[in-house]
Design a protein around this motif. Structure first.
Motif, PDB file in Angstrom:
ATOM      1  N   ALA A  21       0.825  -1.220   0.000  1.00 26.55           N
ATOM      2  CA  ALA A  21       0.000   0.000   0.000  1.00 26.55           C
ATOM      3  C   ALA A  21       0.858   1.269   0.000  1.00 26.55           C
ATOM      4  O   ALA A  21       0.505   2.273  -0.631  1.00 26.55           O
ATOM      5  CB  ALA A  21      -0.917  -0.016   1.217  1.00 26.55           C
ATOM      6  N   ILE A  22       2.004   1.203   0.660  1.00 23.36           N
ATOM      7  CA  ILE A  22       2.861   2.403   0.759  1.00 23.36           C
ATOM      8  C   ILE A  22       3.214   2.925  -0.640  1.00 23.36           C
ATOM      9  O   ILE A  22       3.307   4.130  -0.861  1.00 23.36           O
ATOM     10  CB  ILE A  22       4.148   2.095   1.578  1.00 23.36           C
ATOM     11  CG1 ILE A  22       4.965   3.359   1.825  1.00 23.36           C
ATOM     12  CG2 ILE A  22       5.002   1.057   0.882  1.00 23.36           C
ATOM     13  CD1 ILE A  22       4.326   4.321   2.806  1.00 23.36           C
ATOM     14  N   ASN A  38       3.194   9.229  -1.083  1.00 25.71           N
ATOM     15  CA  ASN A  38       4.066   9.906  -0.102  1.00 25.71           C
ATOM     16  C   ASN A  38       5.523   9.531  -0.411  1.00 25.71           C
ATOM     17  O   ASN A  38       6.011   8.488   0.040  1.00 25.71           O
ATOM     18  CB  ASN A  38       3.686   9.454   1.318  1.00 25.71           C
ATOM     19  CG  ASN A  38       4.512  10.170   2.385  1.00 25.71           C
ATOM     20  OD1 ASN A  38       5.687  10.523   2.131  1.00 25.71           O
ATOM     21  ND2 ASN A  38       3.924  10.377   3.558  1.00 25.71           N
ATOM     22  N   HIS A  39       6.194  10.368  -1.171  1.00 18.83           N
ATOM     23  CA  HIS A  39       7.500   9.992  -1.742  1.00 18.83           C
ATOM     24  C   HIS A  39       8.551   9.787  -0.661  1.00 18.83           C
ATOM     25  O   HIS A  39       9.415   8.911  -0.785  1.00 18.83           O
ATOM     26  CB  HIS A  39       7.943  11.031  -2.776  1.00 18.83           C
ATOM     27  CG  HIS A  39       7.007  11.079  -3.961  1.00 18.83           C
ATOM     28  ND1 HIS A  39       6.813  10.015  -4.819  1.00 18.83           N
ATOM     29  CD2 HIS A  39       6.149  12.052  -4.382  1.00 18.83           C
ATOM     30  CE1 HIS A  39       5.901  10.327  -5.746  1.00 18.83           C
ATOM     31  NE2 HIS A  39       5.490  11.570  -5.498  1.00 18.83           N
ATOM     32  N   ALA A  40       8.452  10.574   0.421  1.00 21.18           N
ATOM     33  CA  ALA A  40       9.443  10.396   1.504  1.00 21.18           C
ATOM     34  C   ALA A  40       9.259   9.028   2.156  1.00 21.18           C
ATOM     35  O   ALA A  40      10.233   8.289   2.386  1.00 21.18           O
ATOM     36  CB  ALA A  40       9.259  11.511   2.539  1.00 21.18           C
ATOM     37  N   ILE A  98       7.825   6.427   0.788  1.00 24.30           N
ATOM     38  CA  ILE A  98       8.140   5.396  -0.217  1.00 24.30           C
ATOM     39  C   ILE A  98       9.637   5.179  -0.280  1.00 24.30           C
ATOM     40  O   ILE A  98      10.149   4.072  -0.254  1.00 24.30           O
ATOM     41  CB  ILE A  98       7.598   5.806  -1.603  1.00 24.30           C
ATOM     42  CG1 ILE A  98       6.068   5.702  -1.607  1.00 24.30           C
ATOM     43  CG2 ILE A  98       8.195   4.907  -2.708  1.00 24.30           C
ATOM     44  CD1 ILE A  98       5.409   6.326  -2.824  1.00 24.30           C
ATOM     45  N   ALA A  99      10.413   6.289  -0.244  1.00 18.83           N
ATOM     46  CA  ALA A  99      11.887   6.170  -0.269  1.00 18.83           C
ATOM     47  C   ALA A  99      12.375   5.448   0.984  1.00 18.83           C
ATOM     48  O   ALA A  99      13.266   4.594   0.939  1.00 18.83           O
ATOM     49  CB  ALA A  99      12.512   7.555  -0.365  1.00 18.83           C
ATOM     50  N   ARG A 100      11.724   5.773   2.114  1.00 22.31           N
ATOM     51  CA  ARG A 100      12.118   5.122   3.386  1.00 22.31           C
ATOM     52  C   ARG A 100      11.829   3.626   3.325  1.00 22.31           C
ATOM     53  O   ARG A 100      12.634   2.782   3.688  1.00 22.31           O
ATOM     54  CB  ARG A 100      11.351   5.776   4.540  1.00 22.31           C
ATOM     55  CG  ARG A 100      11.776   5.302   5.921  1.00 22.31           C
ATOM     56  CD  ARG A 100      10.983   6.033   7.021  1.00 22.31           C
ATOM     57  NE  ARG A 100      11.562   5.751   8.329  1.00 22.31           N
ATOM     58  CZ  ARG A 100      11.278   4.645   9.042  1.00 22.31           C
ATOM     59  NH1 ARG A 100      10.436   3.714   8.531  1.00 22.31           N
ATOM     60  NH2 ARG A 100      11.833   4.448  10.228  1.00 22.31           N
ATOM     61  N   TRP A 101      10.647   3.271   2.796  1.00 23.04           N
ATOM     62  CA  TRP A 101      10.253   1.864   2.677  1.00 23.04           C
ATOM     63  C   TRP A 101      11.232   1.121   1.766  1.00 23.04           C
ATOM     64  O   TRP A 101      11.696   0.025   2.087  1.00 23.04           O
ATOM     65  CB  TRP A 101       8.829   1.769   2.132  1.00 23.04           C
ATOM     66  CG  TRP A 101       8.319   0.362   1.963  1.00 23.04           C
ATOM     67  CD1 TRP A 101       7.679  -0.416   2.897  1.00 23.04           C
ATOM     68  CD2 TRP A 101       8.402  -0.448   0.775  1.00 23.04           C
ATOM     69  NE1 TRP A 101       7.371  -1.645   2.375  1.00 23.04           N
ATOM     70  CE2 TRP A 101       7.797  -1.692   1.059  1.00 23.04           C
ATOM     71  CE3 TRP A 101       8.930  -0.225  -0.512  1.00 23.04           C
ATOM     72  CZ2 TRP A 101       7.699  -2.731   0.125  1.00 23.04           C
ATOM     73  CZ3 TRP A 101       8.828  -1.260  -1.455  1.00 23.04           C
ATOM     74  CH2 TRP A 101       8.222  -2.492  -1.133  1.00 23.04           C
TER      75      TRP A 101
END
Ligand SMILES: c1cc(-c2cnc[nH]2)ccn1
Length: 246
Positions: free
Chosen positions: A194-195, A200-202, A204-207
């Protein structure tokens, strides 16, 4: 960058021109690729490039003269500062560090052997470095040369579109790649995380960073040992392990 390849099968290199990033880079002149065939530099009427090994044993060995003449011809075209490498299982293992090392040479000549190998006297006198793509024997050095050329091309300026970047390639940051997904959102009960749909790009980058750390921890822990993880990376990895229940 101008790369030359000494090979008995120059047509193999045509595969780099068939499509994709390598073909585009060559068409746009980001890289020049030339080949020289030792058979064109033989001094015998049968155009032989090999002979039986001294000391006996199986197979044939590539002779010095055709290779040396081809190398000299290539250097006369490429330039006297050309770095000459020989592809062999005995060479330095090619990896991301090797990409950055070889990119330092604007003119590179790659010698692809066949048969049981090449006469040692050529390696001693005409070759600057030996490089390997793995601990196995191929039928010749051509595929190894093409693997290295492909990896180098990705790092040439403008080779990748503005949407792509070699700096986000896996292994560049020392980690394995994060998972990738594309349409459809659900397939036989398998859903896209789902992420990745959140916008939410920040996050998504963290994930993605967490997934890369987790995959590296699970599959190549020795790679993690070579890295000094930041506090944030340690936190992400702990989260990954906790979420996995391991
Ligand atoms: C580089 C070259 C080779 C190779 C050359 N000729 C036979 N195998 C194998 C691995 N990496």
């Amino acid at each position: 960058m101008h790369i030359g390849v000494i090979t008995l099968f120059p047509q193999m290199l045509d595969a780099l021109r068939c499509g994709g990033i390598t073909a585009r880079a060559l068409e746009r002149g980001l890289l020049q690729l030339s080949t020289w065939n030792p058979r064109d530099f033989t001094h015998n009427k049968h155009r032989r490039v090999d002979d039986r090994p001294y000391g006996g044993g199986p197979g044939m060995v590539m002779q010095v003269q055709p290779l040396r003449t081809a190398i000299q011809m290539a250097i006369s075209v490429l330039g006297q500062d050309t770095h000459v490498i020989y592809l062999s299982p005995q060479g330095r293992r090619f990896d991301q560090n090797g990409v950055q090392t070889l990119l330092n040479y604007p003119r590179l000549l790659m010698v692809a052997g066949r048969y049981e190998g090449i006469d040692e006297r050529l390696i001693e006198q005409d070759i600057d470095e030996e490089w390997s793509i793995g601990d196995y024997v191929l039928s010749g050095g051509e595929l190894a040369a093409m693997v290295i050329i492909d990896a180098l091309i990705r790092w040439l300026p403008q080779a990748l579109g503005h949407q792509e970047s070699a700096t986000t390639d896996s292994f560049y940051n020392g980690l394995l790649d994060h998972p990738h997904y594309t349409r459809p959102e659900e397939l036989a009960g398998q859903k896209v995380p789902a992420i990745l749909l959140s916008g939410n790009h920040a996050q998504i980058a963290r994930w993605r960073h967490k997934q890369a750390l987790g995959k590296t921890w699970r599959r190549c822990p020795q790679l993690l040992e070579q890295l000094e993880l930041t506090a944030e990376q340690q936190q992400l990895l702990t989260e990954f392990i906790t979420e996995q229940g391991e």
